[in-house]
Design an enzyme around this catalytic site. Structure first.
Site, PDB file in Angstrom:
ATOM      1  N   THR A  16       1.036  -1.336   0.182  1.00 32.74           N
ATOM      2  CA  THR A  16       0.106   0.132  -0.183  1.00 32.74           C
ATOM      3  C   THR A  16       1.087   1.164  -0.010  1.00 32.74           C
ATOM      4  OG1 THR A  16      -1.671  -1.246   1.122  1.00 32.74           O
ATOM      5  CG2 THR A  16      -1.838   1.353   1.225  1.00 32.74           C
ATOM      6  N   SER A  41       2.048   5.351  -1.914  1.00 35.92           N
ATOM      7  CA  SER A  41       2.454   5.900  -3.239  1.00 35.92           C
ATOM      8  C   SER A  41       3.665   5.353  -3.968  1.00 35.92           C
ATOM      9  CB  SER A  41       2.797   7.385  -2.894  1.00 35.92           C
ATOM     10  OG  SER A  41       3.651   7.440  -1.885  1.00 35.92           O
ATOM     11  N   ASP A  78       6.405  -3.764  -0.802  1.00 33.22           N
ATOM     12  CA  ASP A  78       5.476  -2.712   0.036  1.00 33.22           C
ATOM     13  C   ASP A  78       6.393  -1.681   0.282  1.00 33.22           C
ATOM     14  OD1 ASP A  78       3.468  -1.578   1.466  1.00 33.22           O
ATOM     15  OD2 ASP A  78       3.087  -3.334   2.730  1.00 33.22           O
ATOM     16  N   GLY A 131       1.489   4.708   7.621  1.00 33.82           N
ATOM     17  CA  GLY A 131       1.147   5.961   7.250  1.00 33.82           C
ATOM     18  C   GLY A 131      -0.126   6.013   6.407  1.00 33.82           C
ATOM     19  N   GLY A 132      -0.165   4.747   5.726  1.00 36.95           N
ATOM     20  CA  GLY A 132      -1.770   4.951   4.660  1.00 36.95           C
ATOM     21  C   GLY A 132      -2.623   4.004   5.624  1.00 36.95           C
ATOM     22  N   GLU A 134      -0.843  -5.282   6.201  1.00 31.33           N
ATOM     23  CA  GLU A 134       0.660  -5.222   5.764  1.00 31.33           C
ATOM     24  C   GLU A 134       1.303  -6.154   6.748  1.00 31.33           C
ATOM     25  OE1 GLU A 134       1.033  -1.076   3.685  1.00 31.33           O
ATOM     26  OE2 GLU A 134       1.230  -0.894   5.971  1.00 31.33           O
ATOM     27  N   LYS A 178      13.590   8.071   3.708  1.00 27.82           N
ATOM     28  CA  LYS A 178      12.722   7.268   4.905  1.00 27.82           C
ATOM     29  C   LYS A 178      13.900   6.764   5.561  1.00 27.82           C
ATOM     30  CE  LYS A 178       8.705   7.437   2.844  1.00 27.82           C
ATOM     31  NZ  LYS A 178       8.008   6.593   2.159  1.00 27.82           N
TER      32      LYS A 178
HETATM   33  C1  5RP Z   1       0.620   2.354   4.607  1.00 27.75           C
HETATM   34  C2  5RP Z   1       2.339   2.025   4.597  1.00 27.75           C
HETATM   35  C3  5RP Z   1       3.004   2.605   3.581  1.00 27.75           C
HETATM   36  O1  5RP Z   1       3.617   1.716   2.741  1.00 27.75           O
HETATM   37  C4  5RP Z   1       3.658   3.737   3.982  1.00 27.75           C
HETATM   38  O2  5RP Z   1       3.148   4.578   4.313  1.00 27.75           O
HETATM   39  C5  5RP Z   1       4.784   4.297   2.686  1.00 27.75           C
HETATM   40  O3  5RP Z   1       4.021   4.969   1.850  1.00 27.75           O
HETATM   41  P1  5RP Z   1       4.436   6.033   0.630  1.00 27.75           P
HETATM   42  O4  5RP Z   1       5.148   5.102  -0.344  1.00 27.75           O
HETATM   43  O5  5RP Z   1       3.199   6.446   0.210  1.00 27.75           O
HETATM   44  O6  5RP Z   1       5.561   6.720   1.350  1.00 27.75           O
HETATM   45  O7  5RP Z   1       2.826   1.715   5.351  1.00 27.75           O
HETATM   46  O8  5RP Z   1      -0.102   1.768   5.466  1.00 27.75           O
END
Ligand code: 5RP
Length: 240
Positions: A31, A33, A91, A106-107, A113, A131
């Site tokens: 999940t 972006s 992921d 974050g999502g 997950e 990150k």
């Molecule tokens: C969602 C997550 C995402 O993998 C994490 O937030 C990273 O997201 P992005 O690739 O948009 O920065 O853990 O629950």
């Protein structure tokens, strides 16, 4: 986010589809972006006939919708043809420390997950270099999924562990974010470094906590999109 950074997310997501996925695999679909580019590229590889017989397992309503749009067959983890085991999951992550401990959520998809990562023989994380951190949970809060009734009791217990919990509020709906599993999320910021392995277990021991976003046991292969456009890797320790 700069347009460069979204180009880097696309590059690393697509690279993971091309490098790690073979025909016949049962694949966890992450999940976020970055993971979305993995899903879209996987769909293209299937449509072009480069790979076939992929059974996808989604980690969220986002990845389910993306997989459907990309033409990837999506199955439940307990479908007999998947049988609770995945060859791989790709992921994203919110933070990655030098030991390859992660934070995710974050999502808001941390529960599925973590279940999918637990089911997968191989965990591949795609992220950009922003990150990478020395210590988790200080620059980006740790998501803790809770049942509604535990909002106050779990918040107080988390404070005793040194965290500052805040209920995650929805953006285009009044009130709290409700997860795909029907729960609430506390975003927990820390001021000081902590032991991620111990903290993952301690938070999950609080009554009413469903899961937390510390991922310390999945031994991931991390692919990092750097600002200069190159990809670098943090590889898993060989299994004994
Ligand atoms: C969602 C997550 C995402 O993998 C994490 O937030 C990273 O997201 P992005 O690739 O948009 O920065 O853990 O629950």
């Amino acid at each position: 986010m700069s347009s460069d950074m979204s180009e880097h997310k696309k590059a690393v997501g697509e690279y993971a589809a091309e490098r790690f996925i073979d025909s016949g695999m049962r694949v966890g679909l992450g999940t976020g972006s970055t993971a979305v580019h993995f899903i879209r590229r996987l769909g293209e590889l299937i449509a072009d006939g480069d790979i076939s017989d992929i059974r996808g397992v989604s980690t969220s309503s986002q990845s389910l919708l993306e997989a459907r749009a990309a033409g990837i067959g999506v199955f439940d983890l307990d479908d007999p043809t998947v049988d609770g085991e995945l060859d791989i999951v790709v992921d994203g992550a919110d933070e990655v420390d030098p030991q390859r401990n992660l934070t995710k959520g974050g999502g808001g998809a941390l529960l599925m997950e973590k279940i999918v990562a637990h089911a997968a023989r191989r965990v591949v994380i795609v992220c950009d270099e922003g990150k990478l951190v020395e210590n988790l949970g200080i620059g980006f809060p740790i998501a803790v999924e809770i049942v509604r009734e535990a909002r106050l009791t779990a918040s107080r217990a988390i404070q005793r562990l040194g965290g500052r919990p805040q209920l995650r509020l929805a953006q285009r709906k009044m009130g709290a974010v409700i997860t795909d599993g029907g729960h609430m999320i506390l975003d927990v910021a820390f001021e000081r470094p902590f032991d991620p392995v111990a903290m993952e277990a301690e938070i999950n021991a609080i009554p009413g906590v469903v899961e937390n976003g510390l991922f310390t046991r999945c031994n991931p292969h991390v692919i990092v999109a750097r600002a200069d456009g190159e990809l670098s890797e943090m590889k898993p320790a060989a299994r004994s």
